[in-house]
Design a protein around this motif. Sequence first.
Motif, PDB file in Angstrom:
ATOM      1  N   UNK A 117     -12.385   5.873  -2.321  1.00 27.75           N
ATOM      2  CA  UNK A 117     -11.033   6.376  -2.593  1.00 27.75           C
ATOM      3  C   UNK A 117     -10.375   5.553  -3.700  1.00 27.75           C
ATOM      4  N   UNK A 118     -10.521   4.246  -3.635  1.00 29.09           N
ATOM      5  CA  UNK A 118      -9.944   3.386  -4.673  1.00 29.09           C
ATOM      6  C   UNK A 118     -10.559   3.711  -6.027  1.00 29.09           C
ATOM      7  N   UNK A 141      -5.125   7.592   4.597  1.00 35.52           N
ATOM      8  CA  UNK A 141      -4.375   7.832   5.833  1.00 35.52           C
ATOM      9  C   UNK A 141      -4.403   6.586   6.733  1.00 35.52           C
ATOM     10  N   UNK A 142      -4.127   5.445   6.115  1.00 36.63           N
ATOM     11  CA  UNK A 142      -4.067   4.187   6.861  1.00 36.63           C
ATOM     12  C   UNK A 142      -2.860   3.386   6.397  1.00 36.63           C
ATOM     13  N   UNK A 143      -2.544   2.359   7.141  1.00 34.20           N
ATOM     14  CA  UNK A 143      -1.440   1.485   6.761  1.00 34.20           C
ATOM     15  C   UNK A 143      -1.897   0.585   5.621  1.00 34.20           C
ATOM     16  N   UNK A 144      -0.967   0.293   4.731  1.00 33.26           N
ATOM     17  CA  UNK A 144      -1.271  -0.549   3.572  1.00 33.26           C
ATOM     18  C   UNK A 144      -1.815  -1.908   4.008  1.00 33.26           C
ATOM     19  N   UNK A 179      -2.333   5.566   1.467  1.00 32.44           N
ATOM     20  CA  UNK A 179      -1.900   6.937   1.776  1.00 32.44           C
ATOM     21  C   UNK A 179      -3.078   7.901   1.663  1.00 32.44           C
ATOM     22  N   UNK A 180      -3.891   7.755   0.626  1.00 32.73           N
ATOM     23  CA  UNK A 180      -5.047   8.635   0.451  1.00 32.73           C
ATOM     24  C   UNK A 180      -6.067   8.445   1.566  1.00 32.73           C
TER      25      UNK A 180
END
Length: 191
Positions: free
Chosen positions: A12-13, A35-38, A32-33
């Motif tokens: 994703x990164x 679907x997790x916490x930063x 966000x992409x």
Amino acid sequence: MESEARERVLDVAEQLFSSHGYATVKLKDIAKALNMKQASLYYHAPGGKEELYFAVMKRNMIRHQKGLENAIAAGNNWQDQLKSVASWFLSQPPMYFSRMIQSDLRAIHPQQAQDLMDTSYMTIYRPIQQVFVQAQASGEMQSTDINLITGIFLSIVEGIQSVPNEWSSKTKDEIAAEVIDILAYGLLPQK
């Protein structure tokens, strides 16, 4: 399971960094992409965004090296090798070398930037450079500035990825083949 999760983070990164560049992408965009916490990203990359970028680019370059080696091995002569190399690049997401060099690498720690430059040289630039070196050494190509022609070739292939499909009835591979023929034989009519 942990390595699968890390690979997903890197995938994703990579997509975000490739599409938007290092400076534009924020950790919150990656989270966000995914679907997790930063904060969860720091488990996979304790060094944050820069560590993710570095890992993504190294992985990408090593993948390209393997693809380039296979492409070069598949060619019968230097023109075929370059066509195979172009086809490999065109089958992959764009790397945007120009942006990487002019912007992304300037935004990270100089030591990591140099490491990525060295890696890109060894994994991408040098294999292509060797195609030209061997063609020149065997007399199949006139003496020219090998460094310059290698850089031009990479820039052209990168540019082909950006050509809108409606600008030509040819495929990207056909465009690349025509450009390589122009490099080999020039624009003058053949006698």
